[in-house]
Design an enzyme around this catalytic site. Structure first.
Site, PDB file in Angstrom:
ATOM      1  N   ASP A 181       0.858  -1.194   0.000  1.00 51.15           N
ATOM      2  CA  ASP A 181       0.000   0.000   0.000  1.00 51.15           C
ATOM      3  C   ASP A 181       0.895   1.246   0.000  1.00 51.15           C
ATOM      4  O   ASP A 181       1.838   1.346   0.781  1.00 51.15           O
ATOM      5  CB  ASP A 181      -0.917  -0.010   1.229  1.00 51.15           C
ATOM      6  CG  ASP A 181      -2.054   0.980   1.100  1.00 51.15           C
ATOM      7  OD1 ASP A 181      -3.213   0.541   1.078  1.00 51.15           O
ATOM      8  OD2 ASP A 181      -1.784   2.197   1.005  1.00 51.15           O
ATOM      9  N   ILE A 182       0.568   2.171  -0.866  1.00 52.54           N
ATOM     10  CA  ILE A 182       1.408   3.367  -1.050  1.00 52.54           C
ATOM     11  C   ILE A 182       1.250   4.359   0.106  1.00 52.54           C
ATOM     12  O   ILE A 182       2.099   5.230   0.301  1.00 52.54           O
ATOM     13  CB  ILE A 182       1.077   4.032  -2.424  1.00 52.54           C
ATOM     14  CG1 ILE A 182       2.253   4.813  -2.962  1.00 52.54           C
ATOM     15  CG2 ILE A 182      -0.182   4.874  -2.367  1.00 52.54           C
ATOM     16  CD1 ILE A 182       3.437   3.983  -3.329  1.00 52.54           C
ATOM     17  N   GLU A 237     -12.362   3.565  -1.327  1.00 56.45           N
ATOM     18  CA  GLU A 237     -11.551   4.462  -2.159  1.00 56.45           C
ATOM     19  C   GLU A 237     -11.342   3.890  -3.566  1.00 56.45           C
ATOM     20  O   GLU A 237     -11.491   4.612  -4.549  1.00 56.45           O
ATOM     21  CB  GLU A 237     -10.212   4.673  -1.455  1.00 56.45           C
ATOM     22  CG  GLU A 237      -9.348   5.768  -2.043  1.00 56.45           C
ATOM     23  CD  GLU A 237      -7.974   5.801  -1.379  1.00 56.45           C
ATOM     24  OE1 GLU A 237      -7.894   5.788  -0.139  1.00 56.45           O
ATOM     25  OE2 GLU A 237      -6.975   5.837  -2.122  1.00 56.45           O
ATOM     26  N   HIS A 296     -10.232  -5.736  -2.702  1.00 56.66           N
ATOM     27  CA  HIS A 296      -8.892  -5.918  -2.126  1.00 56.66           C
ATOM     28  C   HIS A 296      -8.971  -6.183  -0.629  1.00 56.66           C
ATOM     29  O   HIS A 296      -9.898  -5.752   0.047  1.00 56.66           O
ATOM     30  CB  HIS A 296      -7.986  -4.717  -2.414  1.00 56.66           C
ATOM     31  CG  HIS A 296      -8.552  -3.402  -1.993  1.00 56.66           C
ATOM     32  ND1 HIS A 296      -9.472  -2.709  -2.750  1.00 56.66           N
ATOM     33  CD2 HIS A 296      -8.327  -2.624  -0.895  1.00 56.66           C
ATOM     34  CE1 HIS A 296      -9.782  -1.577  -2.148  1.00 56.66           C
ATOM     35  NE2 HIS A 296      -9.116  -1.503  -1.001  1.00 56.66           N
ATOM     36  N   HIS A 314      -6.685  -5.696   2.855  1.00 54.99           N
ATOM     37  CA  HIS A 314      -5.526  -5.057   3.479  1.00 54.99           C
ATOM     38  C   HIS A 314      -4.893  -6.056   4.454  1.00 54.99           C
ATOM     39  O   HIS A 314      -5.596  -6.592   5.329  1.00 54.99           O
ATOM     40  CB  HIS A 314      -5.950  -3.835   4.301  1.00 54.99           C
ATOM     41  CG  HIS A 314      -6.527  -2.703   3.514  1.00 54.99           C
ATOM     42  ND1 HIS A 314      -5.808  -1.584   3.170  1.00 54.99           N
ATOM     43  CD2 HIS A 314      -7.776  -2.499   3.018  1.00 54.99           C
ATOM     44  CE1 HIS A 314      -6.581  -0.730   2.506  1.00 54.99           C
ATOM     45  NE2 HIS A 314      -7.783  -1.263   2.405  1.00 54.99           N
TER      46      HIS A 314
HETATM   47  P1  AMP Z   1      -9.896   1.426   0.320  1.00 54.37           P
HETATM   48  O1  AMP Z   1     -10.497   1.339  -1.088  1.00 54.37           O
HETATM   49  O2  AMP Z   1     -10.667   2.367   1.187  1.00 54.37           O
HETATM   50  O3  AMP Z   1      -9.710   0.059   0.930  1.00 54.37           O
HETATM   51  O4  AMP Z   1      -8.464   2.072   0.180  1.00 54.37           O
HETATM   52  C1  AMP Z   1      -7.637   1.844  -0.935  1.00 54.37           C
HETATM   53  C2  AMP Z   1      -6.205   1.655  -0.514  1.00 54.37           C
HETATM   54  O5  AMP Z   1      -5.428   1.599  -1.705  1.00 54.37           O
HETATM   55  C3  AMP Z   1      -5.629   2.797   0.340  1.00 54.37           C
HETATM   56  O6  AMP Z   1      -5.038   2.234   1.504  1.00 54.37           O
HETATM   57  C4  AMP Z   1      -4.585   3.451  -0.584  1.00 54.37           C
HETATM   58  O7  AMP Z   1      -3.463   3.925   0.112  1.00 54.37           O
HETATM   59  C5  AMP Z   1      -4.242   2.310  -1.521  1.00 54.37           C
HETATM   60  N1  AMP Z   1      -3.762   2.755  -2.824  1.00 54.37           N
HETATM   61  C6  AMP Z   1      -4.376   3.628  -3.660  1.00 54.37           C
HETATM   62  N2  AMP Z   1      -3.657   3.791  -4.779  1.00 54.37           N
HETATM   63  C7  AMP Z   1      -2.559   3.010  -4.657  1.00 54.37           C
HETATM   64  C8  AMP Z   1      -1.424   2.752  -5.473  1.00 54.37           C
HETATM   65  N3  AMP Z   1      -1.255   3.337  -6.661  1.00 54.37           N
HETATM   66  N4  AMP Z   1      -0.481   1.888  -5.024  1.00 54.37           N
HETATM   67  C9  AMP Z   1      -0.626   1.296  -3.818  1.00 54.37           C
HETATM   68  N5  AMP Z   1      -1.683   1.487  -3.002  1.00 54.37           N
HETATM   69  C10 AMP Z   1      -2.631   2.337  -3.408  1.00 54.37           C
END
Ligand code: AMP
Length: 130
Positions: free
Chosen positions: A29-30, A88, A93, A95
């Site tokens: 995760d970025i 988001e 996905h 975590h």
């Molecule tokens: P959520 O959809 O609420 O579970 O959050 C999406 C997750 O994806 C967040 O923790 C972001 O930091 C992560 N994220 C978004 N874009 C990227 C990326 N390009 N590379 C890695 N992680 C990402």
């Protein structure tokens, strides 16, 4: 339009890749809530994890387990916490978060700031433990 995660799988957007097989992909995760915070996704696009079929969801969890075992060894922690949020990015996905205490799973607290070198170093440690 392809999700940002599909673009990562295709290599159009860079990531710190941890593992992949024919169906699943894991990358760091970025914007991590803890060092080692890793995401596991199906390569096939689906907006919502609980829309996956039973077999696919089970296989994704087994794939996540392999990544979690490597994370446990690579990052000092008590265990690996699992979270599904998905508000988001509309691509299913999981975590995986190395935790020592409950508050380490708090997405609202200040996230960890990691340099590119730190990301690479942790990525390498996790990959070595797969
Ligand atoms: P959520 O959809 O609420 O579970 O959050 C999406 C997750 O994806 C967040 O923790 C972001 O930091 C992560 N994220 C978004 N874009 C990227 C990326 N390009 N590379 C890695 N992680 C990402």
């Amino acid at each position: 339009m392809a999700t940002i995660f599909s673009r990562i799988v295709k290599g159009e957007i860079p990531c710190y890749k941890i593992a992949e097989d024919e169906r699943f992909f894991a990358f760091m995760d970025i914007n991590p809530v803890a060092v080692g915070h890793t995401l596991v996704i199906p390569k096939r696009e689906d907006d919502y994890i609980f829309n996956l079929g039973d077999e696919e969801l089970g296989a994704m969890m087994v794939f996540a387990k392999k990544v979690a075992k490597a994370l446990e060894k690579a990052v000092p922690c008590k265990r690996i916490g699992v979270a599904v949020i998905g508000l988001e990015v509309p691509h299913a996905h999981i975590h995986l978060i190395p935790i020592r205490q409950e508050s380490d799973m708090d997405f609202k607290k200040e996230h960890v700031h990691m340099t590119e070198d730190e990301f690479r170093e942790v990525q390498q440690r996790i990959v070595e433990n797969l």
